[in-house]
Design a protein around this motif. Structure first.
Motif, PDB file in Angstrom:
ATOM      1  N   CYS A  52      82.402  18.290  62.494  1.00 15.38           N
ATOM      2  CA  CYS A  52      83.673  18.217  61.760  1.00 15.38           C
ATOM      3  C   CYS A  52      84.222  16.797  61.763  1.00 15.38           C
ATOM      4  CB  CYS A  52      84.698  19.179  62.365  1.00 15.38           C
ATOM      5  SG  CYS A  52      84.440  20.906  61.929  1.00 15.38           S
ATOM      6  N   GLU A  53      84.091  16.124  62.910  1.00 15.47           N
ATOM      7  CA  GLU A  53      84.554  14.734  62.997  1.00 15.47           C
ATOM      8  C   GLU A  53      83.751  13.845  62.065  1.00 15.47           C
ATOM      9  OE1 GLU A  53      85.192  11.250  66.377  1.00 15.47           O
ATOM     10  OE2 GLU A  53      84.851  13.320  67.017  1.00 15.47           O
ATOM     11  N   ASP A  54      82.428  14.063  62.027  1.00 16.18           N
ATOM     12  CA  ASP A  54      81.564  13.283  61.143  1.00 16.18           C
ATOM     13  C   ASP A  54      81.903  13.538  59.672  1.00 16.18           C
ATOM     14  OD1 ASP A  54      78.914  11.582  61.179  1.00 16.18           O
ATOM     15  OD2 ASP A  54      78.598  13.103  59.624  1.00 16.18           O
ATOM     16  N   LEU A  55      82.246  14.779  59.369  1.00 17.75           N
ATOM     17  CA  LEU A  55      82.595  15.166  57.993  1.00 17.75           C
ATOM     18  C   LEU A  55      83.993  14.708  57.585  1.00 17.75           C
ATOM     19  CD1 LEU A  55      81.515  18.888  57.328  1.00 17.75           C
ATOM     20  CD2 LEU A  55      81.118  16.958  55.801  1.00 17.75           C
ATOM     21  N   GLY A  56      84.819  14.430  58.576  1.00 21.58           N
ATOM     22  CA  GLY A  56      86.199  14.085  58.284  1.00 21.58           C
ATOM     23  C   GLY A  56      87.042  15.297  57.913  1.00 21.58           C
ATOM     24  N   VAL A  57      86.736  16.441  58.518  1.00 22.98           N
ATOM     25  CA  VAL A  57      87.464  17.678  58.242  1.00 22.98           C
ATOM     26  C   VAL A  57      88.889  17.575  58.781  1.00 22.98           C
ATOM     27  CG1 VAL A  57      87.609  20.138  58.806  1.00 22.98           C
ATOM     28  CG2 VAL A  57      85.411  19.131  58.210  1.00 22.98           C
ATOM     29  N   LEU A  58      89.869  17.964  57.967  1.00 21.55           N
ATOM     30  CA  LEU A  58      91.268  17.909  58.383  1.00 21.55           C
ATOM     31  C   LEU A  58      91.750  19.253  58.911  1.00 21.55           C
ATOM     32  CD1 LEU A  58      92.752  15.800  55.434  1.00 21.55           C
ATOM     33  CD2 LEU A  58      92.059  15.010  57.697  1.00 21.55           C
ATOM     34  N   GLU A  59      91.194  20.343  58.390  1.00 19.50           N
ATOM     35  CA  GLU A  59      91.627  21.685  58.774  1.00 19.50           C
ATOM     36  C   GLU A  59      90.441  22.458  59.315  1.00 19.50           C
ATOM     37  OE1 GLU A  59      94.571  23.923  59.634  1.00 19.50           O
ATOM     38  OE2 GLU A  59      95.121  22.575  57.995  1.00 19.50           O
ATOM     39  N   GLN A  60      90.521  22.877  60.581  1.00 18.17           N
ATOM     40  CA  GLN A  60      89.419  23.640  61.150  1.00 18.17           C
ATOM     41  C   GLN A  60      89.937  24.798  61.995  1.00 18.17           C
ATOM     42  OE1 GLN A  60      87.987  19.891  62.998  1.00 18.17           O
ATOM     43  NE2 GLN A  60      87.613  21.132  64.839  1.00 18.17           N
ATOM     44  N   TYR A  61      89.171  25.875  61.981  1.00 16.60           N
ATOM     45  CA  TYR A  61      89.533  27.085  62.716  1.00 16.60           C
ATOM     46  C   TYR A  61      88.428  27.417  63.712  1.00 16.60           C
ATOM     47  CZ  TYR A  61      93.113  28.092  59.149  1.00 16.60           C
ATOM     48  OH  TYR A  61      94.197  28.038  58.316  1.00 16.60           O
ATOM     49  N   GLU A  62      88.836  27.778  64.919  1.00 15.33           N
ATOM     50  CA  GLU A  62      87.906  28.257  65.939  1.00 15.33           C
ATOM     51  C   GLU A  62      88.369  29.655  66.342  1.00 15.33           C
ATOM     52  OE1 GLU A  62      88.026  25.300  69.008  1.00 15.33           O
ATOM     53  OE2 GLU A  62      87.305  23.696  67.672  1.00 15.33           O
ATOM     54  N   ILE A  63      87.581  30.658  65.991  1.00 15.84           N
ATOM     55  CA  ILE A  63      87.968  32.053  66.193  1.00 15.84           C
ATOM     56  C   ILE A  63      87.152  32.660  67.330  1.00 15.84           C
ATOM     57  CG2 ILE A  63      88.158  34.344  65.122  1.00 15.84           C
ATOM     58  CD1 ILE A  63      90.002  32.326  63.804  1.00 15.84           C
ATOM     59  N   ASP A  64      87.847  33.269  68.293  1.00 14.62           N
ATOM     60  CA  ASP A  64      87.185  33.950  69.400  1.00 14.62           C
ATOM     61  C   ASP A  64      87.049  35.446  69.095  1.00 14.62           C
ATOM     62  OD1 ASP A  64      87.025  31.624  71.004  1.00 14.62           O
ATOM     63  OD2 ASP A  64      89.102  31.902  71.668  1.00 14.62           O
ATOM     64  N   LEU A  65      85.827  35.948  69.188  1.00  9.99           N
ATOM     65  CA  LEU A  65      85.547  37.371  68.976  1.00  9.99           C
ATOM     66  C   LEU A  65      84.850  37.911  70.222  1.00  9.99           C
ATOM     67  CD1 LEU A  65      84.067  37.216  65.343  1.00  9.99           C
ATOM     68  CD2 LEU A  65      86.386  37.862  65.977  1.00  9.99           C
ATOM     69  N   ASP A  66      85.505  38.798  70.948  1.00  7.48           N
ATOM     70  CA  ASP A  66      84.895  39.281  72.182  1.00  7.48           C
ATOM     71  C   ASP A  66      84.183  40.631  72.029  1.00  7.48           C
ATOM     72  OD1 ASP A  66      87.075  40.925  71.897  1.00  7.48           O
ATOM     73  OD2 ASP A  66      88.027  40.392  73.800  1.00  7.48           O
ATOM     74  N   PHE A  67      84.337  41.283  70.889  1.00  8.52           N
ATOM     75  CA  PHE A  67      83.795  42.639  70.786  1.00  8.52           C
ATOM     76  C   PHE A  67      82.283  42.690  70.591  1.00  8.52           C
ATOM     77  CE2 PHE A  67      84.851  41.627  66.392  1.00  8.52           C
ATOM     78  CZ  PHE A  67      83.760  42.106  65.685  1.00  8.52           C
ATOM     79  N   PHE A  68      81.662  41.574  70.171  1.00  6.09           N
ATOM     80  CA  PHE A  68      80.205  41.578  70.036  1.00  6.09           C
ATOM     81  C   PHE A  68      79.532  41.809  71.395  1.00  6.09           C
ATOM     82  CE2 PHE A  68      80.686  39.173  65.927  1.00  6.09           C
ATOM     83  CZ  PHE A  68      80.023  40.098  65.142  1.00  6.09           C
ATOM     84  N   LYS A  69      80.147  41.260  72.440  1.00  2.00           N
ATOM     85  CA  LYS A  69      79.595  41.468  73.786  1.00  2.00           C
ATOM     86  C   LYS A  69      79.771  42.923  74.212  1.00  2.00           C
ATOM     87  CE  LYS A  69      79.171  38.399  76.918  1.00  2.00           C
ATOM     88  NZ  LYS A  69      79.325  37.386  77.993  1.00  2.00           N
ATOM     89  N   ALA A  70      80.881  43.528  73.797  1.00  2.00           N
ATOM     90  CA  ALA A  70      81.120  44.936  74.120  1.00  2.00           C
ATOM     91  C   ALA A  70      80.120  45.841  73.405  1.00  2.00           C
ATOM     92  CB  ALA A  70      82.551  45.326  73.739  1.00  2.00           C
ATOM     93  N   ILE A  71      79.764  45.479  72.187  1.00  2.00           N
ATOM     94  CA  ILE A  71      78.786  46.255  71.416  1.00  2.00           C
ATOM     95  C   ILE A  71      77.394  46.102  72.019  1.00  2.00           C
ATOM     96  CG2 ILE A  71      77.609  46.448  69.171  1.00  2.00           C
ATOM     97  CD1 ILE A  71      80.265  45.443  67.904  1.00  2.00           C
ATOM     98  N   GLY A  72      77.062  44.851  72.402  1.00  2.00           N
ATOM     99  CA  GLY A  72      75.731  44.588  72.959  1.00  2.00           C
ATOM    100  C   GLY A  72      74.645  44.767  71.915  1.00  2.00           C
ATOM    101  N   SER A  73      73.474  45.162  72.355  1.00  2.00           N
ATOM    102  CA  SER A  73      72.288  45.464  71.528  1.00  2.00           C
ATOM    103  C   SER A  73      71.590  44.239  70.955  1.00  2.00           C
ATOM    104  CB  SER A  73      72.606  46.450  70.383  1.00  2.00           C
ATOM    105  OG  SER A  73      73.121  45.794  69.235  1.00  2.00           O
ATOM    106  N   SER A  74      72.141  43.047  71.169  1.00  2.00           N
ATOM    107  CA  SER A  74      71.503  41.814  70.705  1.00  2.00           C
ATOM    108  C   SER A  74      71.215  40.899  71.880  1.00  2.00           C
ATOM    109  CB  SER A  74      72.399  41.080  69.706  1.00  2.00           C
ATOM    110  OG  SER A  74      71.902  39.770  69.451  1.00  2.00           O
TER     111      SER A  74
END
Length: 221
Positions: A52-74
């Motif tokens: 993002c820094e290299d691209l010069g991005v001004l707006e960025q989102y970091e989303i935490d999703l914890d339910f994939f670990k609860a589902i498992g199977s991967s």
């Protein structure tokens, strides 16, 4: 007002190239990254931020999703399942995270609508991918219809997938041509310091560089 594209960016080679392609098409980039309990979550996040820094991005989102670990199977989110290292599997591999791209795209649609983005860009690859069903062009096209049905009438989003029919070697060639920072990207499913070189993702990446006649700039064990 400039046109905006929401780019789903993992910190990997494919989604990084997609972001640079969208910038070359004149879009302002809004970057979106997911921490979903994957084994290399820390490394992928640091790569995303550096890109993002290299691209010069001004707006960025970091989303935490914890339910994939609860589902498992991967093997990516369930640490009791070993990441396969015996070669690229036939069929849907154990590293498939159930409906991951569908969930990512749902969240991306909400953010794109809020940000006024006319496009969502995703680095799905159909022909030379690991066989994930949610990387198929037909799925993405169907999702686009659903996204536009489920948003405001004034919202009209196109989901761009510029790599969907490329092979990994072509992705490497295109990334080099566009001067995308491949040295900042990460592909390994199980290591964060040096790539393991033997998981499906490392094998696909290394084979792509080899067929493109190029040297992979990241380190391997």
């Amino acid at each position: 007002m400039s046109k905006k594209a929401l780019c789903i960016m993992s910190g990997g080679m494919d989604s990084t190239l997609v972001a640079y392609i969208m910038r070359s098409r004149g879009y302002e980039i809004v970057a979106l990254h997911f921490n979903y309990g994957q084994r290399t979550v820390g490394k992928e996040l640091s790569c995303f931020r550096a890109i993002c820094e290299d691209l010069g991005v001004l707006e960025q989102y970091e989303i935490d999703l914890d339910f994939f670990k609860a589902i498992g199977s991967s093997a990516l989110t369930d640490h009791t399942i070993d990441v396969p290292t015996g070669g690229i599997e036939v069929g849907v591999p154990i590293t498939y995270v159930p409906f991951r791209n569908g969930i990512f795209l749902s969240i991306a649609t909400a953010i794109a609508e809020k940000e006024g983005c006319s496009a969502i860009a995703i680095g799905v690859v159909e022909e030379d991918s690991s066989g994930y069903p949610d990387c198929r062009e037909t799925f993405i096209e169907a999702f686009q219809k659903g996204a536009n049905l489920g948003t405001k009438e004034t919202t009209n989003i196109t989901i761009e997938m510029p790599l969907v029919h490329l092979q990994k070697s072509q992705i490497v060639e295109e990334a080099i041509k566009m001067d995308a920072p491949l040295h900042l990207t990460w592909s390994c499913y199980q290591n964060e310091e040096k790539g393991c070189g033997v998981c499906d993702s490392c094998r696909l990446r290394l084979r792509g560089f080899e067929r493109a006649g190029a040297i992979d700039p990241i380190e391997y064990v």
